[in-house]
Structures are given as C-alpha cells and as structure tokens.
Design a protein around this motif. Structure first.
Motif: not given
Ligand SMILES: Cc1ncc(C[n+]2csc(CCOP(=O)(O)OP(=O)(O)O)c2C)c(N)n1
Ligand code: SF4
Ligand SMILES: [Mg+2]
Lengths: 570, 284
Positions: B9, B11, B39-40, B56, B60-61
């Motif tokens: 990710c 972030y 990931p979804e 974060h 992923c959700n």
C-alpha cells in the motif's frame, strides 16, 4: 355523548393484572371499539403495587383519562390508593369476602371463585367476566376471546376459564352500573398493538436485517418484537454484551451492507455516545431508538419521561449531522421507523428515534394499514456504477456532501473507512485541507436534510393560543385542546415529530402567528421550548411540565393552561 | 498468482523504525498471499492504537473503528455477511483492556474471524503507559514505582473461556506467524493469535534480545493441539522459556452455524421480498 369509560385494574406485580387488561382490550377491539391501555408498574417482579388503566371509547383515544369508572382492586392497597379517583357514577370491585367500605364498593370473592373454577390463577378471568358484565357486554364476547387464547392449551384449561368468567358474570348480576353502554357490533377499527410492537413492525417493514441490543426498560419490548420475526424475515437479532457492543455491531453490519438498528434507554444511549460519533464521522447509516425514562442514572426504570431531547441532539464529541424523530402516535411510529432507515441510508448519517415508556408500553389501536414499500433504495453503489472501481474513494468530496457508498468485498472497489479524520480515500489524514474538506462535506448534507423535515402536525393552527409539544405527549395535548375549545377558548395544538434538523421555517410560520404559545413537555426545563427559542427567536409564554414519571392527563394540561389564561384576562 | 507485493500500500507508514509491527505486517501479507486472497476480498477491522493502524499499511478493505471496539464492529460486519474473510487487528490495551468484555463475548459467540493481537505489553500510541499485559513492576512515567497489578494471561484467558483456536506468536518469527495466520483463517470460528510484539520506543524490558533468548516453537516438539490441559500448562508456564505456536484447536459451531439459515446465505446477499414482509405485517 358517546362511549368513554375507564377501567382501572390494580394489584400486586405477578397477580396477572396485565392479563385482565389484555382480555378486556381484546374484547373491546373485537367489537370495533377504541382502547388505550396504559401500564403503571414498579421495577419489581412480585408484590408492590401496579395497575393498568384501560380507556374504552367509540372514537380514537390517545391519552389516559383521570376519571375511573370501574376500579378492580385485587389488593387492599389498590382500593386505598385509587378509590378517590372514582367518577361520581363509578364503582369499585374489591376482591374480598367481607362487605366493602362504601356504597360504591362491591366485594366479590374473586380469588375464591377462581379456586372453585379450578385454580386461583384464574382470578383475572373472573375479574374480566365481572367487568364485562358490568359494562353491559354479552357473555359470548369474552367467550370468543377466551377460546382464541386457550384453544391450543391442555384440555380443561379453556373449560375452567369459561367457568371462571361465568362466575364473574354471575357475581355482579343485578348490580346497576350507570357507565354501562350498548356494545357495538362493528369490525375492529385497526390493529391492537403496543408502541414497542409498532416500532418493531416498522423496522422489519423497512428491511432492517440486523438488530443488536442490551436489555433495558422500556426498550426491550422492541427487541422482543423483532426477535419474533427472525424466523420469517431475513433478520438476526443479537443480545450484545453491553450497549457499546450493540452500537458498534450495528455500525459493522451497516458497513457490510444491511440496514441495522439498536434500541435502548437513556443509560444505554449514554454508553453508545462514542459509537454514535463513529457512525457520524464514518458516515455509516444506523438507527438508534432511545426510549426515554426518567433519569439521571437509573432514575425511574419503569416510568416515562421526555427529558433526553437535548441529550440526543448533542450526544458524542464534536459535531456531525444526524436526524432526530419523535413519533406522536402508533401510526406515526410505524411511518417514522421507515423514514428513519430511509433517511439514514440516503444521507449516510445516524438517525435517532425518540420514544418513551408511555409510548412503548401502552397498547392502542394503529389505524392506518401497515404496508411495506415495493422496493427499498439502499443508495449503495457497485463497481458497475463506477468508471474506474480501482479509483473508488469512499469519502470523495461532492457538491451534495454525499459520497458514493460501496460495501466491502463486493467488487474491485476497496472500501476504506476510518473513525480518524481522513482523506477522500479513507486513509487517516491530519492535513488542514482534508480536515476542513471532510467536515464541510459532512455538513453540506444538512441543507438537503433540512428539506426532508416535515412540519409539525397541528390542530386549529390559526388559534390565538397554541399548545406545543413533541413525541408521545401529542395525544394528551390534542385532547386538552379539545377540552379548552369546548369551554370556549380559542386554542390549537402543534405536535413535532421531526425535531432535528429543526424544521425552522415551519415552526416560525406556525408559532409566529399565534398570540402566545405554551410548551407541554415531560421534562423540567421545556427542552423543545428552548430549541424553538434558539432556532426561531420565538419565546413560549409558559410551560406545562410534568416530570413525575407518569403520563399526562389531558385535563391537567387544560387546567393549567386555563389558569394561566385566566390570570391574563383577570 | 497472488504475490505478497499485491498487498503493498502506498500510504505512508507511521510506525517507529524498528517497531515489531513491521515484521507482523510482512507475515500478514505472506499469510494472505498463501491463502490466495486478493486485497479486494480481504476485510480488516481494527481498533485504536499502533496496532489499529495496521490496515492503513495493507492493501485491503478496512474499517478502523474505536479503541477497544473492533470486535463488536467485526461481529456486526460478519453477521451481515458471514462469508467475508475478516481479520481483526488490535493492541493489547485495545483487546484485553478497553475491549476486554468484547473479547470474552466474541469467544462465546464464535464468529468466524482471525484476531491478531499485537501484544507489546505497553500502550504505544499514547506514549508508554502500562497495558494489561505489562509485568508487575514495569516502570513508566506515570508508574515510577512500577505497575502494581499483575499481568493478564491472554492465552489462558482465551483457553479458559472455550476458544477453539488459541495461538501465541512472536513478531520476530515471521514464517511461523504467517503459517499461524493461514491456519487461523482456515479455522471456522474465532481464532486468537496473541503476537508478542516488540515496542522499541516504550518497552525496554521485552526487547528483541529478551524474546530471542526465550521463545521456542511447541509445534516443532510434537505438542498435541487437541489437549486442553497441555495447552493450559503452556499458557501458564513460567520461567525463562516462552512457548509459541498453536496451543489448542478444537471444532466449535461458529456464530453462523448457530443461526438458522445464516450459514447458507448471508443476510446481505438475500433479496428484498416485500410480499413476505407484508404477510408478516398482516399477521400482527
Ligand atoms: C475511548 C478512548 N480512550 C482512550 C483512548 C486513547 N488511546 C488511544 S490508543 C490507546 C492505547 C493503545 O495501546 P494498545 O491498545 O496496546 O495499542 P498499541 O498502541 O500499543 O499498539 C489509548 C489509551 C482512545 N483513543 N479512546
Ligand atoms: S511506539 Fe512502539 S508500538 Fe508504536 S510504532 Fe513505535 S515502536 Fe511500534
Ligand atoms: Mg500495546
């Protein structure tokens, strides 16, 4: 004058007072009469003093009457406490073998007769038989109801109950009871339901699929009602370990794609406050019913109040948009639940439904048909609605303030939600533009939310004097307005269901026209009155307030308004 | 093929350099990739704290909720859609302190989800107060004389309450942790993994060195994971050795198995049937 008779049945908790009331209410309802059964009980399972007050009328009734026509005293204490409430032509039945203390008290050995019919447990059936006979009903009416109730039971139960009812009928033979009336033979005027039941029905009709709760009077009945539908609707009801868990479960369920609710009273609502804020900042639609009782803390657990309005308006830290709706009647309760779910979904905000013990526990007649919507608009987006699902952002800045809501694991779009302040994709952000952008986004919804708010209902809104209230007090206010008008006063009534966002324009228009208005509320400080002042600048003249935990009687409202008016005129 | 990099990710990560959460995150990605999940299809629910920030830093959700309340939040999501693969990321304060009641309730209810407790025996995010698992005598700024209370025993608590999957892991042993996460996700019901995590900033007692000298893998030593008393003995074992691995595993009916019809079709997947609800209203 039409039919308007009040029967009060009192005794110790555990004596089956509710059963007598229930039997009578069902017999009346079956003949097309209107009823209102109000429960007054102590927070204990056995002993003490409880009563049920049943008002029977040939027109809709929405408040208890202070005059009692027929008092059924299953305990000596009931007689002591309530004999003074008897109307001039009233009569008391006292469960005793000795003669009663006055002309208007008839001793009937109710328990003794029940024993003879097969068991003391049927004292309530004896009492119901006596009541109905005194009121002039034919014996067959009770028979029909008893048959329905006991058909499925063991052999002999029905027979014994019929015997018990008959001995009650015979015991009052020859007694002249002036309030007796000619019983109509009409079809039932609607459904006989409690407030708690109508809220549960409203929720299931709104496609609520998950409910979590922690038991607390007077809200538990709502969950009991919902549990009864679990086998016939896509619905799971879960008793949580505490109210904090309940509200967080509801948020989780809504996040994952189903409509969800919880119900509690003020103490539980206090525990839910942080969760309420979580629903606020994460823009997760939820419905919370707060059924009020007097507080603070444990207060009066089994009694009624309207003192949490200010609390629910502001509960949780900081600010976020929410709906607050307070149904004024059973019909309104059903509709309000549907609206609460629909509005919460549409605006992605929490919706709070404010009721109270009087609303939840009283049994009345829902007159409007209960219907489900043909379809439910969930306002949920899927990959198909997106140009590029991989670029989906849960908190995208939009003109309306409403961002497209997707559910997790339903496609390519990643749904990222955070109770921390966040950037548009849902990740934590502490930047000034994100903070201001998201707060402003959330608050931009308010303009459209305000437009959804309905004007308060009114009776004679062009009157010189207006009596104003909200929620369950509406029934009593409405009848007090009738009383005042019958005495020649130019009075009207204003009843708010939609309280937040406050319907400012409508309130200003209606209340701005009268000479003066009174607030009628079940709290100490006229909480709605204060809100009206804050939002419209209009100041109520005086307030009729009651905070003893008991519901309003129309006559006491009328009397207090009349005294205030006479003081002006005099 | 799913690759650990798929869970990367962009972030910005906000943990301290050297924090034990980093290897946990790597093991997590490995475990998910081994499960062939994309990931979804993953949902992570988390509480508040350094551990709570985990989703974060993972593609992923997620729903990053309140301090202590991740479990009821996850339970609600699961009730709505019992087919979701749910991971719950919590700190020791989060799960055993603020959320202790929910931990016990989750074990009783047994929703199908994997609990990852990043147990650094300290409150990291709020800068070093003791947690329910801090040793007695643990000195902090607000407990200069040391913590007065005795520590809670996570594995023993979980076992005593009937949890059907109880494991203890160490952040430094990523392979083992990834394997345990995989097994936990395969298990139908609540699976508890208490992960001993190093906090380089606020816990100078339970360091990498401290753990390295003590931890050993019981599953390499032929421990019988069906033996509750043996598992309890491991949970309570004192001394200088700390057991890690899967302590106990036993089949139990999951929450969905206990609600008629729920296991067959999740609530969220059912279509709206007005006629059925209308019939119900008509009977009222
Ligand atoms: C209701 C509430 N109380 C207190 C806090 C402050 N707080 C945030 S994280 C935290 C403790 C964190 O410790 P732990 O759960 O062990 O997580 P870590 O940071 O160590 O991973 C506390 C007390 C909060 N966010 N919410
Ligand atoms: S404070 Fe401790 S737990 Fe938190 S990020 Fe830093 S090292 Fe990790
Ligand atoms: Mg910690």
């Amino acid at each position: 004058m039409g039919i308007d008779v009040t029967v009060k049945i009192g005794g110790e908790a555990g004596q089956g007072i509710q059963t007598v009331g229930d039997l009578l209410a069902r017999v009346c309802h079956g003949c097309g009469l209107y009823v209102l059964a109000v429960n007054d009980f102590e927070s204990r399972i056995r002993g003490g003093h409880s009563f049920l007050q049943l008002r029977i009328s040939d027109r809709p009734v929405a408040a208890p009457d202070h005059r009692v026509h027929l008092l059924v005293a299953l305990s000596p204490r009931t007689l002591d406490m309530h004999l003074s409430e008897l109307a001039d032509d009233g009569l008391a039945i006292f469960d005793s073998q000795e003669t009663g203390p006055g002309d208007n008290v008839v001793s009937i050995a109710v328990t003794d007769m029940a024993r003879k019919a097969g068991g003391a447990i049927m004292a309530n059936t004896v009492a119901a038989g006596a009541c109905l006979a005194l009121l002039g009903a034919s014996g067959s009416l009770l028979e029909i109801v008893l048959k329905k109730q006991f058909q499925a039971k063991k052999a002999g139960v029905l027979e014994n109950n019929l015997k018990a009812a008959q001995s009650g009928v015979e015991a009052v033979e020859g007694i002249d009871f002036a309030p007796a009336f000619a019983w109509p033979e009409k079809k039932p005027a609607g459904k006989l339901l409690s407030g708690a039941q109508i809220l549960a029905l409203g929720a299931v009709a709104a496609d609520c699929r998950f409910a979590a709760f922690y038991p607390m009077s007077p809200a538990t009945g709502i969950m009991a009602g919902l549990t009864g539908f679990e086998d016939r609707a896509p619905l799971v009801v879960e008793q949580a370990e505490d109210e904090i868990a309940a509200v967080n479960m509801v948020i989780g369920a809504s996040f994952a794609g189903v409509r969800a609710m919880t119900a509690t009273s003020g103490g539980g609502f206090a525990l839910m406050a942080e969760g309420l804020g979580l629903a606020g900042i994460t823009e997760t639609p939820i419905v919370i019913v707060n059924s009020q009782r007097p507080g603070p803390a444990t207060g009066l657990p089994t009694r009624t109040a309207q003192a949490d309005l200010r609390f629910v308006l502001h509960a949780a830290q900081d600010e976020f948009p929410r709906f607050v709706l307070a149904p004024t009647s059973l019909d309104d309760g059903f509709e309000t639940m549907g609206r609460a779910f629909a509005l919460a979904d549409k605006y992605q905000v929490p919706a709070i439904v404010l009721t109270d013990q009087y609303f939840n526990d009283s049994v009345n007649i829902a007159q409007k048909p209960l219907t489900v919507p043909e379809s439910i608009d969930r306002h949920i987006v899927t990959d198909a609605d997106m140009d590029d699902p991989k670029a989906y952002r849960r908190y995208e800045i939009t003109d309306s303030g409403i961002s497209p809501r997707a559910v997790p694991c339903a496609g390519q779009a990643l749904v990222m939600v955070s109770g921390n302040e966040h950037q548009q994709d849902g990740h934590i952000s502490e930047t000034i533009p994100d903070r201001i952008g998201q707060v402003d986004k959330r608050f931009r919804k308010l303009a459209a939310m305000e437009k959804e708010m309905r004007s308060p209902r009114t009776d004679f809104p062009d009157s010189r004097v207006l009596l104003t209230g909200w929620g369950s007090a509406a029934g009593a206010i409405r009848e007090s307005v009738e009383m005042l008008r019958a005495e020649g006063m130019d009075a009207g009534g204003v009843y708010f269901t939609d309280i937040w966002p406050f319907p400012q324009q409508a309130a200003e228009e209606i209340l701005g026209r009268c000479e003066r208005f009174y607030m009628v509320e079940q709290n100490v400080s006229a909480q709605l009155g204060g809100l009206i002042r804050e939002k419209t600048g209009l100041k109520f003249y005086q307030a009729v307030l009651k905070y003893d935990g008991r519901p309003f009687f129309p006559f006491e409202i009328a009397r207090r308004v009349k005294a205030a008016e006479e003081a002006i005129d005099g | 093929m799913v690759d650990v990099r798929d869970f990367h990710c962009d972030y910005e990560n906000k943990w301290c350099p050297g924090c034990g959460n980093f290897p946990i995150l790597e093991a997590l990605k490995q475990g998910l990739a081994d499960q062939r999940l994309v990931p979804e299809d993953v949902l992570m629910i988390s509480g508040i704290g350094q551990a709570g920030k985990t989703p974060h830093f993972l593609k992923c959700n997620f729903f990053h909720g309140l301090h202590g309340r991740a479990l009821p939040l996850a339970t609600g999501a699961y009730a709505a859609n019992s087919e979701l693969p749910i991971l719950v990321s919590m700190g020791d304060g989060d799960c055993y302190g603020e959320g202790g009641n929910h931990f016990m309730a989750a074990i009783r209810r047994n929703p199908d989800m994997t609990l990852l407790i990043h147990d650094n025996r300290v409150y990291g995010l709020t800068k070093g107060q003791p947690s329910p698992t801090s040793e007695r005598g643990f000195v902090t700024k607000i407990q200069p004389m040391g913590v007065r209370s005795d520590p809670l025993n996570p594995a023993a608590l979980a076992l005593s309450q009937g949890a059907g999957f109880v494991a203890r892991a160490y952040c430094g042993h990523k392979e083992q942790l990834a394997g345990l996460i995989g097994q936990a996700m395969d298990y139908r019901g609540v699976s508890v993994i208490d992960i001993m995590q190093v906090c380089v900033s606020y816990n100078t007692v339970n360091t990498y060195d401290w753990y390295k000298k003590r931890v050993y893998d019981i599953n390499e030593q032929g421990h019988d994971t069906g033996d509750l008393s043996a598992a309890m003995a491991l949970a309570f074992a004192g001394g200088d050795r700390i057991a890690t691995g899967l302590f106990y595993k036993k089949d139990r009916a999951s929450f969905a198995d206990r609600v008629p019809g729920l296991a067959e079709s999740p609530l969220a997947a059912r279509s709206y049937d007005p006629a059925r609800v209308q019939a119900l209203l008509d009977q009222a």
